[in-house]
Design a protein around this motif. Sequence first.
Motif, PDB file in Angstrom:
ATOM      1  N   PRO A   1      39.273 -78.103 -76.508  1.00 40.01           N
ATOM      2  CA  PRO A   1      39.755 -78.894 -75.369  1.00 40.01           C
ATOM      3  C   PRO A   1      40.397 -80.191 -75.839  1.00 40.01           C
ATOM      4  N   ASP A   2      41.496 -80.560 -75.195  1.00 37.78           N
ATOM      5  CA  ASP A   2      42.187 -81.789 -75.597  1.00 37.78           C
ATOM      6  C   ASP A   2      43.183 -82.164 -74.518  1.00 37.78           C
ATOM      7  N   VAL A   3      43.662 -83.405 -74.587  1.00 38.59           N
ATOM      8  CA  VAL A   3      44.630 -83.885 -73.621  1.00 38.59           C
ATOM      9  C   VAL A   3      45.499 -84.939 -74.294  1.00 38.59           C
ATOM     10  N   ALA A   4      46.778 -84.955 -73.945  1.00 38.22           N
ATOM     11  CA  ALA A   4      47.712 -85.936 -74.488  1.00 38.22           C
ATOM     12  C   ALA A   4      48.819 -86.162 -73.465  1.00 38.22           C
ATOM     13  N   GLU A   5      49.541 -87.246 -73.642  1.00 36.38           N
ATOM     14  CA  GLU A   5      50.681 -87.527 -72.784  1.00 36.38           C
ATOM     15  C   GLU A   5      51.953 -87.401 -73.601  1.00 36.38           C
ATOM     16  N   VAL A   6      52.880 -86.580 -73.140  1.00 35.06           N
ATOM     17  CA  VAL A   6      54.140 -86.346 -73.834  1.00 35.06           C
ATOM     18  C   VAL A   6      55.286 -86.651 -72.877  1.00 35.06           C
ATOM     19  N   ASP A   7      56.075 -87.653 -73.208  1.00 31.54           N
ATOM     20  CA  ASP A   7      57.226 -88.037 -72.388  1.00 31.54           C
ATOM     21  C   ASP A   7      56.848 -88.207 -70.917  1.00 31.54           C
TER      22      ASP A   7
ATOM     23  N   ALA B   1      32.549 -69.301 -84.982  1.00 31.47           N
ATOM     24  CA  ALA B   1      31.554 -70.265 -85.442  1.00 31.47           C
ATOM     25  C   ALA B   1      32.126 -71.674 -85.534  1.00 31.47           C
ATOM     26  N   SER B   2      33.444 -71.792 -85.562  1.00 35.23           N
ATOM     27  CA  SER B   2      34.070 -73.110 -85.664  1.00 35.23           C
ATOM     28  C   SER B   2      34.043 -73.868 -84.342  1.00 35.23           C
ATOM     29  N   GLU B   3      33.758 -73.200 -83.251  1.00 37.70           N
ATOM     30  CA  GLU B   3      33.768 -73.838 -81.937  1.00 37.70           C
ATOM     31  C   GLU B   3      32.388 -74.419 -81.636  1.00 37.70           C
ATOM     32  N   ARG B   4      32.100 -75.541 -82.241  1.00 37.40           N
ATOM     33  CA  ARG B   4      30.755 -76.114 -82.137  1.00 37.40           C
ATOM     34  C   ARG B   4      30.545 -76.910 -80.852  1.00 37.40           C
ATOM     35  N   GLU B   5      31.616 -77.484 -80.322  1.00 34.95           N
ATOM     36  CA  GLU B   5      31.447 -78.299 -79.117  1.00 34.95           C
ATOM     37  C   GLU B   5      31.057 -77.432 -77.930  1.00 34.95           C
ATOM     38  N   GLY B   6      30.468 -78.078 -76.927  1.00 37.52           N
ATOM     39  CA  GLY B   6      30.121 -77.355 -75.713  1.00 37.52           C
ATOM     40  C   GLY B   6      31.353 -76.797 -75.038  1.00 37.52           C
ATOM     41  N   ARG B   7      31.185 -75.725 -74.286  1.00 41.33           N
ATOM     42  CA  ARG B   7      32.301 -75.084 -73.610  1.00 41.33           C
ATOM     43  C   ARG B   7      32.455 -75.645 -72.194  1.00 41.33           C
ATOM     44  N   GLY B   8      33.632 -75.439 -71.607  1.00 38.06           N
ATOM     45  CA  GLY B   8      33.846 -75.959 -70.272  1.00 38.06           C
ATOM     46  C   GLY B   8      35.234 -75.640 -69.742  1.00 38.06           C
ATOM     47  N   TYR B   9      35.697 -76.468 -68.802  1.00 40.83           N
ATOM     48  CA  TYR B   9      37.011 -76.304 -68.183  1.00 40.83           C
ATOM     49  C   TYR B   9      37.466 -77.658 -67.684  1.00 40.83           C
ATOM     50  N   ASN B  10      38.690 -77.731 -67.156  1.00 37.18           N
ATOM     51  CA  ASN B  10      39.230 -78.973 -66.604  1.00 37.18           C
ATOM     52  C   ASN B  10      39.227 -78.938 -65.084  1.00 37.18           C
ATOM     53  N   LEU B  11      38.930 -80.069 -64.495  1.00 33.55           N
ATOM     54  CA  LEU B  11      39.137 -80.272 -63.073  1.00 33.55           C
ATOM     55  C   LEU B  11      40.336 -81.211 -62.948  1.00 33.55           C
ATOM     56  N   VAL B  12      41.436 -80.685 -62.406  1.00 34.40           N
ATOM     57  CA  VAL B  12      42.697 -81.433 -62.361  1.00 34.40           C
ATOM     58  C   VAL B  12      43.019 -81.791 -60.920  1.00 34.40           C
ATOM     59  N   THR B  13      43.276 -83.067 -60.700  1.00 31.82           N
ATOM     60  CA  THR B  13      43.621 -83.558 -59.366  1.00 31.82           C
ATOM     61  C   THR B  13      45.030 -84.130 -59.390  1.00 31.82           C
ATOM     62  N   PHE B  14      45.877 -83.600 -58.522  1.00 29.73           N
ATOM     63  CA  PHE B  14      47.232 -84.109 -58.379  1.00 29.73           C
ATOM     64  C   PHE B  14      47.235 -85.076 -57.198  1.00 29.73           C
ATOM     65  N   ASP B  15      47.129 -86.349 -57.521  1.00 31.42           N
ATOM     66  CA  ASP B  15      47.062 -87.375 -56.487  1.00 31.42           C
ATOM     67  C   ASP B  15      47.189 -88.736 -57.146  1.00 31.42           C
ATOM     68  N   ALA B  16      48.210 -89.472 -56.779  1.00 29.38           N
ATOM     69  CA  ALA B  16      48.449 -90.777 -57.402  1.00 29.38           C
ATOM     70  C   ALA B  16      47.310 -91.746 -57.138  1.00 29.38           C
ATOM     71  N   ASP B  17      46.737 -91.694 -55.946  1.00 31.81           N
ATOM     72  CA  ASP B  17      45.643 -92.607 -55.623  1.00 31.81           C
ATOM     73  C   ASP B  17      44.398 -92.290 -56.431  1.00 31.81           C
TER      74      ASP B  17
ATOM     75  N   ILE C   1      42.674 -85.805 -64.919  1.00 33.41           N
ATOM     76  CA  ILE C   1      42.096 -84.656 -65.619  1.00 33.41           C
ATOM     77  C   ILE C   1      40.688 -85.015 -66.059  1.00 33.41           C
ATOM     78  N   ARG C   2      39.728 -84.243 -65.576  1.00 32.74           N
ATOM     79  CA  ARG C   2      38.330 -84.469 -65.940  1.00 32.74           C
ATOM     80  C   ARG C   2      37.724 -83.203 -66.525  1.00 32.74           C
ATOM     81  N   ARG C   3      36.875 -83.387 -67.502  1.00 32.96           N
ATOM     82  CA  ARG C   3      36.233 -82.254 -68.175  1.00 32.96           C
ATOM     83  C   ARG C   3      34.932 -81.900 -67.470  1.00 32.96           C
TER      84      ARG C   3
END
Length: 428
Positions: free
Chosen positions: A185-191, A206-222, A232-234
């Motif tokens: 999991p990762d996030v970055a801003e591009v342009d 075996a290389s995936e040691r971090e906990g698993r999950g998903y993203n909760l994405v909200t499209f809202d300027a406020d 974007i929240r994990r």
Amino acid sequence: MTRVIHTGDTHVGYAQYHSPVRRRDFLDAFAAVIDDAIEGEVDAVVHAGDLFHDRRPELDDLMGTITVLRRLDDAGIPFLAVVGNHESTRGGQWLDLFERLGLATRLGDGPTVVGDTAFYGLDHVPVSRRDDLDYAFDDHDAEYAALVAHGLFEPFGYADWDTEEVLAESTVAFDAMLLGDNHTPDVAEVDGTWVTYPGSTERASASEREGRGYNLVTFDADAAGGDDRVEIRRRALDTRPFVFVEADLREGEGAARVRENVRQHDLDDAVALVNVTGEGDPVTPAAIEEFATDEGALIARVTDRREVETDAEIDVSFADPEDAVRERVEEMGLSAAALDVEEAVRADTVPDANVRETVKRRVEERMDDLDAFEGGEPGGNGEGDIDVDDEGDSNANEGDAETDSDAAEQASSETPGTDGQVSMEDYL
């Protein structure tokens, strides 16, 4: 405002360590995401590819996935998805079947509007075909727009897809790119656009040691605050525990010390991965694995990469023999067609009696795709996951087309028996 769950790389059907229990874990993890979506009353679930681990899933995995998607449909929540490299077939995709059943929407060049957000899709595309992409998307009149895609995009590790080029050449201005393929999991801003991976929903290596999950994405300027339009929240998933045991043996120490280190961990129903290093005595991996399972582990694997005094240099991992095979296959630089053959030969889901017919069928499916026989650099990784799972793909050396054609000609024409796998041709 539009709130969606962004997930991907669920790899339903992966019998990791050849374990039927682990196979079920991958489906359970996908089901847990859907449960969260229903409980959280999100506006949609967005899946960024590799729903299945294999392009020919077992019938149980197919039916289990349909059951999960029906729960989501009953809750009135749309399932929006693209096709990943693991599940991609020559013709119709499994996602097309789910769409015909009214359980999914396959995203593409046209907008699929949910709330005030337009979603577009970009299936996995091999590196050899990307020069032909024009990133032409239909217009929309929604407040926000997101591109859902499967591939290894910059600026993240092992990238082979230019994110800046995609954003610059796209006819739609995207507020976010919701990606799949990279299991980290990762996030970055591009342009000015948020680009994010949710990671896999179960540990596929075996290389995936971090906990698993998903993203909760909200499209809202406020909700995002500041100048951002996307939040974007994990969110974490409760998956089967992996216990990593380190045993650094000093001179004179051996199996007893390894067992002592194993005892210090709670192994109840866990996958126990024991890594042996140091100057100590040789250990027998099978004995340590048996000890760990007696201590409650569901699965135990021992890796001992220490140098052994012998006439030849030996570097052996007992964590999963498939790792060693995969590494060697990647070094060979096989073509996509050759990889199909290699997968059929090694797959535990293909009975020995059906291997030759399966090889023939897979090569024939590739015959209208000459790029599948083109060569690449040995050790490269053009189509698959890197540091992602135990069965990644790679590009190939020139000349494989002749080898693969020979394999097809030599393959048996016997009718394959029922092996539990399902082909798209059975449905579409």
